[in-house]
Design an enzyme around this catalytic site. Structure first.
Site, PDB file in Angstrom:
ATOM      1  N   LYS A 242       0.832  -1.213   0.000  1.00 32.80           N
ATOM      2  CA  LYS A 242       0.000   0.000   0.000  1.00 32.80           C
ATOM      3  C   LYS A 242       0.867   1.263   0.000  1.00 32.80           C
ATOM      4  CE  LYS A 242      -4.129  -1.583   2.439  1.00 32.80           C
ATOM      5  NZ  LYS A 242      -5.080  -1.359   1.349  1.00 32.80           N
ATOM      6  N   ARG A 316     -11.203 -10.824   0.968  1.00 33.46           N
ATOM      7  CA  ARG A 316     -12.151 -11.749   0.319  1.00 33.46           C
ATOM      8  C   ARG A 316     -11.627 -13.181   0.337  1.00 33.46           C
ATOM      9  NH1 ARG A 316     -11.787  -8.244  -5.086  1.00 33.46           N
ATOM     10  NH2 ARG A 316     -11.461  -6.685  -3.484  1.00 33.46           N
TER      11      ARG A 316
HETATM   12  N1  BES Z   1      -8.376  -3.352   3.755  1.00 37.59           N
HETATM   13  C1  BES Z   1      -8.521  -2.869   2.465  1.00 37.59           C
HETATM   14  C2  BES Z   1      -9.743  -1.986   2.251  1.00 37.59           C
HETATM   15  C3  BES Z   1      -9.795  -0.694   3.032  1.00 37.59           C
HETATM   16  C4  BES Z   1      -9.438   0.479   2.433  1.00 37.59           C
HETATM   17  C5  BES Z   1     -10.275  -0.673   4.328  1.00 37.59           C
HETATM   18  C6  BES Z   1      -9.513   1.669   3.123  1.00 37.59           C
HETATM   19  C7  BES Z   1     -10.353   0.523   5.019  1.00 37.59           C
HETATM   20  C8  BES Z   1      -9.994   1.698   4.419  1.00 37.59           C
HETATM   21  C9  BES Z   1      -8.592  -4.023   1.460  1.00 37.59           C
HETATM   22  O1  BES Z   1      -7.920  -5.165   1.828  1.00 37.59           O
HETATM   23  C10 BES Z   1      -7.997  -3.531   0.168  1.00 37.59           C
HETATM   24  O2  BES Z   1      -6.861  -3.194   0.186  1.00 37.59           O
HETATM   25  N2  BES Z   1      -8.804  -3.489  -0.881  1.00 37.59           N
HETATM   26  C11 BES Z   1      -8.361  -3.009  -2.143  1.00 37.59           C
HETATM   27  C12 BES Z   1      -8.852  -3.970  -3.198  1.00 37.59           C
HETATM   28  C13 BES Z   1      -8.226  -3.755  -4.560  1.00 37.59           C
HETATM   29  C14 BES Z   1      -6.770  -4.197  -4.545  1.00 37.59           C
HETATM   30  C15 BES Z   1      -8.997  -4.548  -5.572  1.00 37.59           C
HETATM   31  C16 BES Z   1      -8.956  -1.620  -2.361  1.00 37.59           C
HETATM   32  O3  BES Z   1     -10.071  -1.360  -1.914  1.00 37.59           O
HETATM   33  O4  BES Z   1      -8.264  -0.776  -2.933  1.00 37.59           O
HETATM   34 ZN    ZN Z   2      -5.837  -5.145   1.318  1.00 37.33          ZN
END
Ligand code: BES
Ligand code: ZN
Ligand code: ZN
Length: 465
Positions: A242, A316
């Site tokens: 991230k 997921r």
């Molecule tokens: N934990 C995150 C989602 C999230 C984002 C929670 C901001 C709380 C605040 C999740 O695991 C994630 O990173 N999702 C990605 C998915 C993408 C790679 C398809 C996202 O939402 O960007």
């Molecule tokens: Zn994630």
């Protein structure tokens, strides 16, 4: 903090709600919504809190106002507060429940890491004729379960590990003999072929856990509602690391798990006549030489293979294995999962509504209603064949990120991935990525940081408190 009930306001600090049409006027105070003032009268501190027009007053307004008033009393360092119920009723319903809940939730603060001791409210004296001792006990239990959930989210990711969540679950099961706890450690997860949960946890210094709390409050019934929480105790994104604007709040990626533990704790104390199984899929999504690899294909517990297109779409994966495992072992009559699944849900709905996805209109309707009553609101989102179709892989059975252009309907496609493991069991998925963690200022009953979202919603849905 203790709650007492009384017919008289005995403490030196009073919280008084004022409507716009109130006859007893306070100078320069109109009683408008969100208006708050502190006055000193006869050696007493009075916190006047505006609630708008009496006719338009709702449980939501009172909950929020009570939360802000208690936060004000906390700022003033008052140890004991008399909270005066305005006795507003709508039909045969009074709003006292919402007022006390808001007051308890607004009194919360997380000060564990402050070097100076922080003074906190010790007693809320509720001056009311409209709630019984039993109701006070129930509201207090639920409020404190929300505190428990917030504390888990707020604390360090180096402390709140999958093992830590497992220990907390064991503590909950020891509160009441009708709750059984089962924990799968990393070896059990590998031997039982929960290949997706194992993959996500592979690179971490803190190994994964599958945590199951079984509560049987109605032995005569075959009904078994399974509630599942995403428990990613830190989400670095894995090898798809991230960026630095998002990573520092990712200790909150176990908020779904915190909601399940909070709910199960309240259930252990309140003992409703229902059957509920609480499940937590927990892992630390780390960046490491041993981390799972983008582009690789992993085998799920269900037998379906999954191509990893992005290691940051980890929630997921662990939910899919937890759900398949439950389906095989616990005969769920329905499944509800809570997860901080997608950043996109925050863009779609903001931080006031969680996204609801479901394959069953009845469950969706009841959850929407529970959201309205509890104040933890939901908004139903689309979920259809096209979303499912976009998750099919050319190399494996499924891919963990959709083929649609980047970001396109990504909360729905994430839900579709989970749905393909649920199959036709009645199910709802609640994406709490926008509501679980408050990056803005506190507001009424909602504090900064961990909000504890989901505990009140689930309790309202499961046994109508
Ligand atoms: N934990 C995150 C989602 C999230 C984002 C929670 C901001 C709380 C605040 C999740 O695991 C994630 O990173 N999702 C990605 C998915 C993408 C790679 C398809 C996202 O939402 O960007
Ligand atoms: Zn994630
Ligand atoms: Zn995540």
């Amino acid at each position: 903090m203790k709650i007492t009930v009384s017919n008289f306001a005995e403490y030196g600090t009073h919280i008084v709600f004022i409507t716009e049409d109130n006859k007893q006027k306070v100078d320069d105070f109109k009683g408008k919504k969100n208006e708050i003032t502190v006055r000193y009268e006869d050696k007493k501190t009075i916190i006047y809190s505006g609630i708008g027009k009496k006719k338009e007053c709702t449980a939501d307004i009172l909950r929020t106002t009570a939360g802000s008033a208690l936060r004000k009393a906390n700022e003033l360092k008052r140890a004991k507060v008399s909270l005066i119920d305005p006795g507003i009723q709508r039909g045969n319903k009074n709003f006292s429940y919402a007022i006390l809940m808001g007051a308890i939730l607004g009194s919360y603060s997380f000060s564990k890491y402050k070097s100076k001791k922080v003074d906190k409210i010790q007693i809320i004296q509720f001056v009311t004729k409209f709630v019984s001792k039993k109701e006070i006990h129930d509201i207090n239990t639920i409020g404190k379960s929300v505190y428990f959930s917030r504390d888990l989210v707020n604390d360090n990711a180096s402390l709140i590990t999958p093992q830590y969540l497992a220990v907390e679950a064991k503590k909950i099961s020891s509160l009441y003999s009708e709750i059984n706890c089962e924990i799968l450690n990393e070896k059990d997860i590998e031997h039982n072929k929960l290949g997706l949960l194992f993959a996500v946890g592979k690179g971490a210094p803190y190994p994964p856990r599958l945590i199951i709390l079984k509560y049987k409050g109605n032995k005569k019934s075959k009904d078994n509602k399974v509630i599942v929480g995403k428990g990613v105790t830190f989400d670095s994104g894995g090898l798809n690391l991230k960026g630095s604007t998002h990573i520092e709040t990712m200790r909150s990626d176990m908020s779904g798990a915190a909601a399940i533990l909070g709910t199960m704790k309240a259930i252990a104390i309140l003992k409703p006549k229902i059957n509920v199984t609480g499940v937590i899929a927990s892992a630390y999504n780390a960046i490491d030489g041993k981390s799972y690899i983008p582009g690789d294909i992993y085998q799920s517990y269900s037998g379906k293979s999954v191509e990893i297109c992005n290691t940051d779409a980890e929630g997921r994966l662990i939910l899919a294995d937890a759900i398949s495992y439950c389906k095989r072992k616990y005969n769920p009559t329905e499944i509800i999962d809570l997860a901080t699944l997608t950043g996109a849900i925050l863009y779609a709905l903001g931080d006031n509504y969680a996204g609801l996805f479901s394959n069953n209109d009845l469950i969706a309707k009841e959850l929407l209603q529970a959201g309205k009553v509890s104040g933890e609101k939901l908004w139903r989102m689309p979920l259809e064949e096209a979303h499912l179709e976009s998750m099919k892989s050319e190399l494996a059975d499924l891919r963990n990120v959709s083929k649609l252009p980047k970001g396109c309907a990504s909360s729905s496609t994430a839900a579709a991935f989970i749905q393909s493991f649920v199959e036709d069991t009645p199910w709802a998925h609640i994406d709490i990525a926008g509501t679980a963690f408050n990056n803005q200022e506190e507001n009424g009953e909602i504090p900064k940081y961990g909000t504890g979202f989901g505990v009140r919603l689930l309790i309202q849905y499961l046994f109508g408190k």
